[in-house]
Design a protein around this motif. Structure first.
Motif, PDB file in Angstrom:
ATOM      1  N   GLY A  59       0.817  -1.213   0.000  1.00 31.47           N
ATOM      2  CA  GLY A  59       0.000   0.000   0.000  1.00 31.47           C
ATOM      3  C   GLY A  59       0.847   1.258   0.000  1.00 31.47           C
ATOM      4  O   GLY A  59       0.559   2.216  -0.740  1.00 31.47           O
ATOM      5  N   PHE A  60       1.906   1.288   0.833  1.00 33.46           N
ATOM      6  CA  PHE A  60       2.813   2.430   0.841  1.00 33.46           C
ATOM      7  C   PHE A  60       3.476   2.602  -0.523  1.00 33.46           C
ATOM      8  O   PHE A  60       3.566   3.717  -1.051  1.00 33.46           O
ATOM      9  N   ALA A  63       0.784   3.839  -3.115  1.00 37.46           N
ATOM     10  CA  ALA A  63       0.365   5.215  -2.810  1.00 37.46           C
ATOM     11  C   ALA A  63       1.468   6.211  -3.159  1.00 37.46           C
ATOM     12  O   ALA A  63       1.196   7.284  -3.724  1.00 37.46           O
ATOM     13  N   LEU A  66       1.784   6.511  -7.006  1.00 39.13           N
ATOM     14  CA  LEU A  66       0.659   7.281  -7.546  1.00 39.13           C
ATOM     15  C   LEU A  66       0.841   8.777  -7.240  1.00 39.13           C
ATOM     16  O   LEU A  66       0.619   9.628  -8.118  1.00 39.13           O
ATOM     17  N   THR A  67       1.269   9.099  -6.036  1.00 37.56           N
ATOM     18  CA  THR A  67       1.495  10.493  -5.653  1.00 37.56           C
ATOM     19  C   THR A  67       2.595  11.107  -6.529  1.00 37.56           C
ATOM     20  O   THR A  67       2.457  12.245  -6.999  1.00 37.56           O
ATOM     21  N   GLY A  88       0.411  13.488   0.541  1.00 38.49           N
ATOM     22  CA  GLY A  88       0.077  12.060   0.558  1.00 38.49           C
ATOM     23  C   GLY A  88       0.926  11.318   1.576  1.00 38.49           C
ATOM     24  O   GLY A  88       1.185  11.824   2.668  1.00 38.49           O
ATOM     25  N   VAL A  89       1.401  10.131   1.197  1.00 35.23           N
ATOM     26  CA  VAL A  89       2.231   9.343   2.123  1.00 35.23           C
ATOM     27  C   VAL A  89       3.576  10.007   2.395  1.00 35.23           C
ATOM     28  O   VAL A  89       4.237   9.684   3.374  1.00 35.23           O
TER      29      VAL A  89
END
Length: 165
Positions: A59-60, A63, A66-67, A88-89
């Motif tokens: 997930g990290f 994410a 994508l960011t 984001g992350v």
């Protein structure tokens, strides 16, 4: 500051090489020095925990990618950063992909009951810190100056809640 570090953080994309190397090293070590079912006694909960940790790591990774894609900046660890991404992350970790890779490997080690993968994942994390993260931070400082210095003060290298100033 060295102009080469401004152009790119590294010549070699260490992080993916080290992640794959950790898996291969664990596989070779298991073949040469078998641990058998050393962690098998931990049972089903170890597998479930491992799957959850691996999924969190994935997930990290996703994410962060994508960011970075949305920010239209480079994702390759041996190429220059086009933009400083802080949302984001990246607001929780200055290195969410490396954090994600480490969690993915540790989760797989638990899910597969692999002591060697636990060891090689931790070694890979230390090496990523030394061979990639430190150079990337010098690269970002050279390219983004005060903006990166402020971001560095606010967001932890690996993980944590942003510090208020």
């Amino acid at each position: 500051m060295n102009d080469d570090i401004r152009q790119r953080p590294n010549r070699i994309p260490w992080p993916p090489i080290l992640a794959v190397g950790a898996v291969l090293a664990a596989w070779v070590l298991e073949a040469v020095l078998p641990t058998g079912e050393m962690l098998a006694g931990a049972g089903r909960w170890t597998r479930v925990t491992g799957i959850l940790v691996a999924a969190t790591g994935l997930g990290f990774d996703l994410a962060a990618m994508l960011t970075m894609h949305r920010a239209r900046t480079n994702i390759l660890p041996h190429r220059a950063a086009g933009h400083l991404v802080t949302n984001g992350v990246f607001a929780l970790s200055r290195n969410p992909i490396y954090l994600g890779n480490t969690l993915l490997l540790l989760g797989l080690a638990l899910a597969l009951h692999s002591p060697w993968l636990l060891v090689t994942a931790l070694v890979a994390a230390v090496l990523v810190n030394q061979l990639a993260i430190k150079r990337e931070e010098r690269h970002l400082a050279a390219r983004f100056g005060t903006l990166f210095a402020q971001y560095r003060q606010r967001v932890p290298r690996w993980f944590g809640f942003p510090r208020r100033r």
